[in-house]
Design a protein around this motif. Structure first.
Motif, PDB file in Angstrom:
ATOM      1  N   GLY A  64       0.811  -1.216   0.000  1.00 45.00           N
ATOM      2  CA  GLY A  64       0.000   0.000   0.000  1.00 45.00           C
ATOM      3  C   GLY A  64       0.841   1.261   0.000  1.00 45.00           C
ATOM      4  N   PHE A  65       1.886   1.279   0.810  1.00 47.23           N
ATOM      5  CA  PHE A  65       2.785   2.437   0.811  1.00 47.23           C
ATOM      6  C   PHE A  65       3.533   2.534  -0.517  1.00 47.23           C
ATOM      7  CE2 PHE A  65       2.299   2.446   5.502  1.00 47.23           C
ATOM      8  CZ  PHE A  65       2.074   3.798   5.689  1.00 47.23           C
ATOM      9  N   GLU A  66       3.961   1.389  -1.051  1.00 47.32           N
ATOM     10  CA  GLU A  66       4.684   1.369  -2.333  1.00 47.32           C
ATOM     11  C   GLU A  66       3.817   1.944  -3.454  1.00 47.32           C
ATOM     12  OE1 GLU A  66       7.619   0.415  -5.316  1.00 47.32           O
ATOM     13  OE2 GLU A  66       7.815   0.604  -3.153  1.00 47.32           O
ATOM     14  N   LYS A  67       2.598   1.454  -3.558  1.00 48.55           N
ATOM     15  CA  LYS A  67       1.704   1.901  -4.637  1.00 48.55           C
ATOM     16  C   LYS A  67       1.272   3.350  -4.475  1.00 48.55           C
ATOM     17  CE  LYS A  67      -0.043  -2.715  -5.484  1.00 48.55           C
ATOM     18  NZ  LYS A  67      -1.032  -3.676  -5.031  1.00 48.55           N
ATOM     19  N   GLY A  68       1.167   3.814  -3.236  1.00 51.87           N
ATOM     20  CA  GLY A  68       0.708   5.181  -2.985  1.00 51.87           C
ATOM     21  C   GLY A  68       1.804   6.222  -2.911  1.00 51.87           C
TER      22      GLY A  68
END
Length: 182
Positions: A63-67
């Motif tokens: 989630g952090f990677e994609k956001g």
């Protein structure tokens, strides 16, 4: 920890790629400090119980990677994932997750985690000492926002997840940018 608190000064033992070494494992030891990671930057730090574990690998880290672009648009310079795992494990996890945007911080001895008050026993899962799940927005080494999962305790039967989610931290940053964050 609370907003306004300064992060503890700790040295992390990391492994970095160095092509000058050659061979199948071109990595060398490199000490990195809290200051190296946080000085002069606004970052999101999130910590979790362990690399390669289900919630961490399926939701939180991806989630952090994609956001990442959304976080950058709100003034975040870097996002770091910290775990009480050694540099070898953290590097392999980053590779397995195909990370492009998130840096990993190995807190192998748990010193940083202990000093921020998040070191817990996870003997019930066969883990030993690990980090409780949390996230923070940090500016120049000082905490601006703190997102700790409820129920901080040794050998907790559950692994709460939500408060430290990328979605929740991003919502706080959006509110902060509009001048309404607590």
């Amino acid at each position: 920890m609370i907003s306004g608190a300064k992060l503890p000064s700790v040295t992390f033992r990391t492994r970095v790629r160095d092509e000058a070494i050659g061979g199948p494992n071109p990595y060398r030891w490199q000490d990195m400090t809290t200051e190296d990671y946080f000085a002069g930057k606004r970052v999101v730090l999130f910590a979790l119980p362990g690399a390669f574990t289900p919630t961490c690998s399926t939701y939180q880290l991806p989630g952090f990677e994609k956001g990442f672009a959304d976080f950058q648009a709100l003034g975040i310079d870097a996002i770091y994932c910290l775990s009480v795992n050694d540099a070898f494990v953290m590097n392999q996890w980053a590779k397995a997750q195909e990370l492009q945007n998130i840096g990993v911080i190995p807190d192998g001895s748990g010193e940083f985690t202990r000093r921020v008050g998040m070191l817990v026993r996870k003997d019930n899962l066969g883990f030993g000492l690990r980090s409780w799940r949390y996230a923070a927005v940090v500016k120049d080494g000082v905490i601006e926002g703190w997102f700790e999962e409820p129920g901080l305790a040794d050998n907790h039967e559950e692994d709460p997840y939500g408060v430290s989610s990328p979605e929740n931290v991003l919502a706080w940053l959006m509110a902060d940018a509009q001048g309404v964050a607590a």
